[in-house]
Structure formats: structure tokens, C-alpha cells
Enzyme design. Sequence first.
Site, PDB file in Angstrom:
ATOM      1  N   LYS A   1      25.942  -4.094  -1.514  1.00 16.14           N
ATOM      2  CA  LYS A   1      27.420  -4.088  -1.556  1.00 16.14           C
ATOM      3  C   LYS A   1      27.999  -3.394  -0.332  1.00 16.14           C
ATOM      4  O   LYS A   1      29.205  -3.168  -0.235  1.00 16.14           O
ATOM      5  CB  LYS A   1      27.912  -3.352  -2.807  1.00 16.14           C
ATOM      6  CG  LYS A   1      27.438  -3.924  -4.114  1.00 16.14           C
ATOM      7  CD  LYS A   1      27.973  -3.074  -5.264  1.00 16.14           C
ATOM      8  CE  LYS A   1      27.012  -3.014  -6.426  1.00 16.14           C
ATOM      9  NZ  LYS A   1      27.285  -1.900  -7.331  1.00 16.14           N
TER      10      LYS A   1
ATOM     11  N   HIS B   1       4.805   5.490  11.723  1.00 13.87           N
ATOM     12  CA  HIS B   1       4.368   5.421  10.330  1.00 13.87           C
ATOM     13  C   HIS B   1       3.425   6.614  10.155  1.00 13.87           C
ATOM     14  O   HIS B   1       2.206   6.463  10.103  1.00 13.87           O
ATOM     15  CB  HIS B   1       3.640   4.090  10.097  1.00 13.87           C
ATOM     16  CG  HIS B   1       3.404   3.724   8.667  1.00 13.87           C
ATOM     17  ND1 HIS B   1       3.540   4.612   7.620  1.00 13.87           N
ATOM     18  CD2 HIS B   1       2.996   2.552   8.104  1.00 13.87           C
ATOM     19  CE1 HIS B   1       3.247   3.989   6.491  1.00 13.87           C
ATOM     20  NE2 HIS B   1       2.920   2.742   6.752  1.00 13.87           N
TER      21      HIS B   1
ATOM     22  N   ARG C   1       0.798  -1.228   0.000  1.00 16.30           N
ATOM     23  CA  ARG C   1       0.000   0.000   0.000  1.00 16.30           C
ATOM     24  C   ARG C   1       0.832   1.281   0.000  1.00 16.30           C
ATOM     25  O   ARG C   1       0.572   2.199  -0.776  1.00 16.30           O
ATOM     26  CB  ARG C   1      -0.926   0.065   1.218  1.00 16.30           C
ATOM     27  CG  ARG C   1      -2.197  -0.697   1.072  1.00 16.30           C
ATOM     28  CD  ARG C   1      -2.583  -1.294   2.391  1.00 16.30           C
ATOM     29  NE  ARG C   1      -1.593  -2.283   2.752  1.00 16.30           N
ATOM     30  CZ  ARG C   1      -1.612  -3.542   2.313  1.00 16.30           C
ATOM     31  NH1 ARG C   1      -2.616  -3.947   1.598  1.00 16.30           N
ATOM     32  NH2 ARG C   1      -0.650  -4.400   2.610  1.00 16.30           N
ATOM     33  N   THR C   2       1.797   1.365   0.899  1.00 15.93           N
ATOM     34  CA  THR C   2       2.480   2.656   1.085  1.00 15.93           C
ATOM     35  C   THR C   2       3.236   3.028  -0.189  1.00 15.93           C
ATOM     36  O   THR C   2       3.095   4.141  -0.703  1.00 15.93           O
ATOM     37  CB  THR C   2       3.423   2.582   2.301  1.00 15.93           C
ATOM     38  OG1 THR C   2       2.691   2.045   3.389  1.00 15.93           O
ATOM     39  CG2 THR C   2       3.948   3.953   2.665  1.00 15.93           C
TER      40      THR C   2
HETATM   41  N1   CP Z   1      -0.286  -0.190   5.881  1.00 18.93           N
HETATM   42  C1   CP Z   1       0.916  -0.390   5.305  1.00 18.93           C
HETATM   43  O1   CP Z   1       1.923   0.248   5.652  1.00 18.93           O
HETATM   44  O2   CP Z   1       0.909  -1.321   4.316  1.00 18.93           O
HETATM   45  P1   CP Z   1       2.197  -1.785   3.482  1.00 18.93           P
HETATM   46  O3   CP Z   1       3.157  -2.407   4.462  1.00 18.93           O
HETATM   47  O4   CP Z   1       1.684  -2.734   2.465  1.00 18.93           O
HETATM   48  O5   CP Z   1       2.797  -0.543   2.882  1.00 18.93           O
END
Ligand code: CP
Length: 310
Positions: free
Chosen positions: A87, A136, A58-59
Site C-alpha cells: 500500500k 550477505h 535457506r536464510t
Molecule cells: N544462500 C542464500 O541466501 O539462500 P536463499 O536466497 O535461499 O536464502
Amino acid sequence: MSNTFFQKDIVSVRDFDREKFEEVFKATDKVIEMNPNERRELARGKTLGYLFFEPSTRTRLSFEAAMASLGGTSIGIADASSSSAKKGESLADTVRIMSLYSDVVVLRHQLDGSSRFAAEVSERPLINAGSGTEEHPTQAILDLYTIRKEKGRIDGLKIGIVGDLKYGRTVYSLLYALGNYRANVRLISPPSLKVRSDSTYEIRKKLAYTEATDLEENLTDLDVVYVTRIQKERFADMEEYVKVKGSYKLGPELLKKMKDDVIIMHPLPRLDEISHKLDSTPNAKYFNQAKYGKDARAALLALVLNEKGI
Ligand code: CP
């Protein structure tokens, strides 16, 4: 006058106050309503550079889709093992190089503090797309936007946050963000997956919450249920993971005990903590939430890249 976000890093929701959240929500409403041709002017000729040292669906994709919807392009590393990090190139050099090729850098990394550090070496604004178990922030923005959109408000709601509250970084960003609103929060988790004690002091300064372990007993009065996955990859000891795996499963029987207009959210990916049988119910909002993620990230990019905002 320039907008608050112009050329600014987005590292932590702890840097946000209520006004800043509202600024992004208003911009998100505008992005959704905008004529596509007008929207494509907001990042025309601009490049987003992404660096993902951990997996993402998603992100990363929503940032790319958001940038495309603004008329910009994206370049990036979706799998660090295919980059010169393999590397031995340092995070600092990788970020610095990406910031020479792009107008805004989006970073996901497994270490707490990685985004704050990267922002210091980046020549361009840096957006945290997930740093270790710490934060996040763009997820919290889209989570609050989803609640506001689906319930019409955040203040006064009873919000339950369920699952892995120890390792889930979306939980920490959401709790810091909710500290700007008058919400009643109930944290529901196995005892071993409670919110980390090193964070409770800061969270409690702004947010009153209660803690519980039994899901069924604590669902009936909630307006929002935010379910999270147990983060297997963060456990140092797999025996501890096995003890809590499958602790909570939200299905049709539990839904019957909940308020008719409860909304069910999840940052995704989900494993078995929400039954697929709930997907077609009007209460399931996790796919709307993922869709708003693209809109909210487009709004944030437009604010970071345009002095006058949207
Ligand atoms: N919600 C979220 O961060 O999903 P992803 O890890 O798929 O980006």
C-alpha cells in the site's frame, strides 16, 4: 562483561575482525554440542521478526529454525506483496513497526544500503540477511565456518571463487571476510562478471587475489572451490545475461582434474553450475554448508540476545 555482539546490529562483515569471527565460530561449536534443553534457554520468551522483500529459502528458514532451537519464536513477512508495503508503507515504518513486536529484526531487501538504513530506525538489533548486490554477512560467517570445519583451517588455503562475481552479494561478504585470514584467492569469472571496480580498492587493502576466466585451467591446485549462480535478476540487459548464462558447469570430468580432497561449496540456490552428479561425492559440501547456516545463525542470535554470551 557483556559479549561483543550483545544488542549489536550485524550489517556488514566489514565491521568484523578475526577475533569477532572466531567468537562466532566458537559459539557455533558450542551450540552444536549443547544439550537441546540447555539450548532452548538461550532465547526463551524472545521473538525474531523477519522482513523479506526478496525471495529466500535457506536464510529465512534457517533463521526460523535457529530461533526455534533456542526456544524462541519467529514472526514475519516472507512476501512483501502481502504486507502494507504494497500500500506504499515505507521501509523505515515497516522496520520500526517490526522492531516494536520483536527482540531482533532480520531484513532482506533489494537495495544496497537498506540494512544500514534499517538499523538506524530499528528499536532492536538488526541483522542483514542480504542487501542488494552489496552484502550477505551471515552467509560469509557460515561460509568461513564451513571451510574451517571441513578443512580444519582457513589460513594457507587456495580458494577459488567462481561465477557471477559482479552481482553475487555472497562473494563480496566472503572476500571482505577472507581479508582477515591468510588465504590465497583466485577469482574465476567471465570478463563481464568480474568483481566490481568500486569494491576492488577496499578488498585489495586486506586480501591478495588473482583473476582468471578459464575454469578448467585454474582448478587443479585449489583446496576450496566456491561456485556461485549467475544472478539473472540483477541484469539490467537480458542480452548481457544470455551471453554469460551457463558459462561454467562443474561436473564429474572437471572433478577428476581437481585435488582429491578439494571441497566444493555453493551458497545455493544452484541452477546448472554444479552437476547433480557431484552431490553424492565426498567433495560436495554445499548441503553441509546450508546445515551449518542454521547453527551459525543460532550462535549469532544467542550472542545478540544474551549479555553473557553462550
Ligand atoms: N544462500 C542464500 O541466501 O539462500 P536463499 O536466497 O535461499 O536464502
